[in-house]
Design a protein around this motif. Structure first.
Motif, PDB file in Angstrom:
ATOM      1  N   VAL A 137      -4.219 -19.560   8.954  1.00  0.00           N
ATOM      2  CA  VAL A 137      -3.707 -20.796   8.356  1.00  0.00           C
ATOM      3  C   VAL A 137      -2.910 -20.562   7.077  1.00  0.00           C
ATOM      4  O   VAL A 137      -1.790 -21.060   6.937  1.00  0.00           O
ATOM      5  N   THR A 175       1.364 -19.880  11.855  1.00  0.00           N
ATOM      6  CA  THR A 175       0.109 -20.471  11.374  1.00  0.00           C
ATOM      7  C   THR A 175      -0.334 -21.566  12.337  1.00  0.00           C
ATOM      8  O   THR A 175       0.509 -22.264  12.918  1.00  0.00           O
ATOM      9  N   THR A 191       0.208 -26.753   9.957  1.00  0.00           N
ATOM     10  CA  THR A 191       1.511 -26.815   9.299  1.00  0.00           C
ATOM     11  C   THR A 191       1.414 -27.657   8.025  1.00  0.00           C
ATOM     12  O   THR A 191       0.381 -28.244   7.722  1.00  0.00           O
ATOM     13  N   THR A 214      -0.976 -25.072   4.894  1.00  0.00           N
ATOM     14  CA  THR A 214      -0.636 -23.644   4.855  1.00  0.00           C
ATOM     15  C   THR A 214      -0.574 -23.074   3.441  1.00  0.00           C
ATOM     16  O   THR A 214      -0.459 -21.861   3.279  1.00  0.00           O
ATOM     17  N   ALA A 254      -0.400 -19.400   4.856  1.00  0.00           N
ATOM     18  CA  ALA A 254       0.852 -18.779   5.266  1.00  0.00           C
ATOM     19  C   ALA A 254       1.145 -17.456   4.564  1.00  0.00           C
ATOM     20  O   ALA A 254       1.729 -16.550   5.165  1.00  0.00           O
TER      21      ALA A 254
END
Length: 533
Positions: free
Chosen positions: A465, A484, A487, A491, A467
């Motif tokens: 998750v 990921t 969104t 993230t 990013a």
């Protein structure tokens, strides 16, 4: 600028001679396992304070987070507040005294052992030990990077050589002298760090025309923020990022909260509470530790941000441009280009002290986690065997892992990697640690649930998750076809804000539906008076 003078050689030689002398003193005073693991429970309060502070503040704070402040600005000073309030006041006054007493009652000599004995679980001790053995090299690796980068910039020596030589020096006194040697050398290094950072603050403001002029200059530079940072929410180096922006979440959740809360669950720090003989020593240590942490982090973050004003004044560039995109080089570049040769030597010793104090504690913690917690208590079911030998072997293995990571990790990694490790410790250990000290109803099953949920939810968030880690790792991309799983804002929310609440929930729910610990065991942990109240 590359410093190469007889003065430098003499300064380093004297410094190393004193360090090795203190290591030898620690070796001579180490008579049994309590001496090696927890310094015999008789360390002076001032040694404790400086050792704790020097372990806490490393090159990751000075070089890594100072460099991050060069990009993000003075909003990072909120981390200084968290470091002092949470990392010193709450840690010593609230957690420290209870940790010391419980450690003494249970005869625990490591943080994992304290948790294992409080919850009567060899699994907790063994799992915690192996968790530290696997993931702490990430933290020690980036501390090595910070020191080696400065040596590379200052002395003009090869980065790989700097890493290797530096590691050998630390390993020599940690493996032989145990925690007594670590804490004695930490105290000296902490004093040196305090002086170095004080001089750095004075010289920086002098270069920029005083406090008022320096901050005015930096405020007026807001239009020079690169467009990529502006889009992320950057509003200037003397302002917080725009609320809710990508940079705001990174600054607040990852750097300020991730490190500011995660410090409470750092095993190499918590074990220091068990090295003093009484609560008075802990309380006195606050008076030294608070100003020390304030000076270390406050100066590093302020100077990191102000380096933009200096570089723009002298080179018409902002800091990240001078460092060619590598935030880990901002502080070394600033020191080497702005400071007189004599101070560069002093600051190099300051950084050596910061790195050596933190690394020595990390290596000692990793070794005891493998040799004592995992090998003796989990694998050997408490049989003594060759515990000290295995501990020293564990130190050697984790040192090797740290060196390998220092060679492999990418640029601009120091602040991020520090936050990752601190956040993982917070999710895995903090709910269990807090429950162990303050909630007598917490059960073994609840502690295990908290440890497992906190560990794996934190790792899941990092891999799938968050990013900043998920995208470069590429595991989510390979398995699910996207960088990921979630969104948007998710993230950039740090794992600590997701994994720690889940671990707390697991601890509470499971503890309430399982049988409470016996009164006899609670009396052993807390003492009869504490149970009767």
């Amino acid at each position: 600028m590359v410093v190469s003078t007889p003065v430098l050689g003499l300064a380093v030689l004297i410094y190393l001679m004193v360090i090795f002398y203190l290591g030898w003193v620690g070796y001579k005073k180490t008579k049994d396992i309590d001496d090696y693991m927890i310094a015999g429970r008789k360390i002076h309060s001032y040694v404790l304070a400086l050792s704790y502070g020097a372990t806490f503040i490393s090159t990751s704070a000075i070089v890594g987070f100072g460099g991050a402040a060069g990009v993000l600005g003075m909003g990072l000073l909120w981390l200084t507040f968290m470091n002092v309030f949470v990392g010193i006041f709450i840690a010593f006054v609230i957690f420290g005294s209870k940790t010391r007493r419980m450690g003494l009652n249970l005869r625990a000599v490591t943080f994992p052992e304290l948790m294992g004995r409080r919850f009567e679980s060899r699994f907790i001790q063994g799992f915690s030990g192996i968790l530290l053995g696997i993931f702490m090299p990430l933290y020690s690796g980036i501390v090595l990077i910070g020191a080696a980068r400065f040596l590379e910039t200052t002395l003009g020596i090869n980065y790989d050589v700097a890493v290797l030589v530096f590691t050998v020096i630390i390993a020599a006194y940690v493996i032989t002298g145990g925690l007594i040697a670590v804490m004695y050398t930490d105290a000296l290094q902490g004093a040196l760090m305090f002086v170095g950072m004080g001089v750095l603050m004075f010289l920086t403001y002098s270069k920029l025309g005083g406090i008022t002029e320096a901050h005015r200059m930096l405020t007026d530079m807001a239009p020079l923020v690169p467009e990529s940072l502006v889009q992320g929410g950057h509003l200037g180096w003397t302002a917080m990022p725009a609320f809710g922006s990508t940079l705001w979440w990174t600054l607040v959740s990852t750097l300020v909260l991730g490190v500011g809360i995660g410090v409470l669950a750092q095993p190499q720090l918590a074990v220091r509470f068990m090295t003093v003989k009484d609560d008075r020593a802990l309380n006195r240590a606050v008076l030294v530790g608070g100003p020390f942490i304030f000076m270390m982090t406050g100066v590093a973050f302020t100077v990191g941000a102000l380096s933009n004003a200096y570089f723009y004044k002298t080179q018409n560039l902002i800091s990240i441009a001078v460092a060619k995109g590598n935030t880990d080089l901002i502080i070394p570049e600033y020191i080497n280009s702005s400071m007189p040769d004599l101070f560069v030597i002093l600051f190099m010793l300051t950084l050596l002290a910061a790195a050596m104090s933190t690394l020595s504690s990390q290596f000692h913690t990793m070794g005891t986690a493998i040799g004592h917690d995992f090998y003796r208590e989990y694998l050997m079911k408490g049989k003594s065997g060759k515990t000290v030998t295995i501990t020293k072997l564990g130190i050697a293995v984790t040192i090797l892992a740290s060196v390998i990571l220092a060679y492999m990790l990418p640029i601009s990694i120091i602040a991020s990697a520090t936050a990752i490790f601190f956040g993982l410790c917070a999710a895995a250990f903090l709910p269990m640690y807090t429950g162990a000290l303050f909630w007598k109803r917490m059960t073994k099953e609840g502690a295990i649930a908290s440890l497992i949920v906190g560990t794996f939810s934190s790792l899941f968030w990092l891999v799938f998750v968050h990013a900043k880690e998920a995208s470069p790792l590429g595991i989510s991309q390979a398995l699910f076809g996207k960088a990921t799983l979630l969104t948007g804002t998710w993230t950039v929310i740090d794992p600590i804000l997701v994994a720690t609440p889940l671990a707390i929930l697991a601890a509470v729910v499971v503890s309430l539906v399982t049988s409470p610990p016996s009164n006899e065991h609670l009396e052993t942990c807390y003492g009869k008076k504490a149970i009767n109240r």
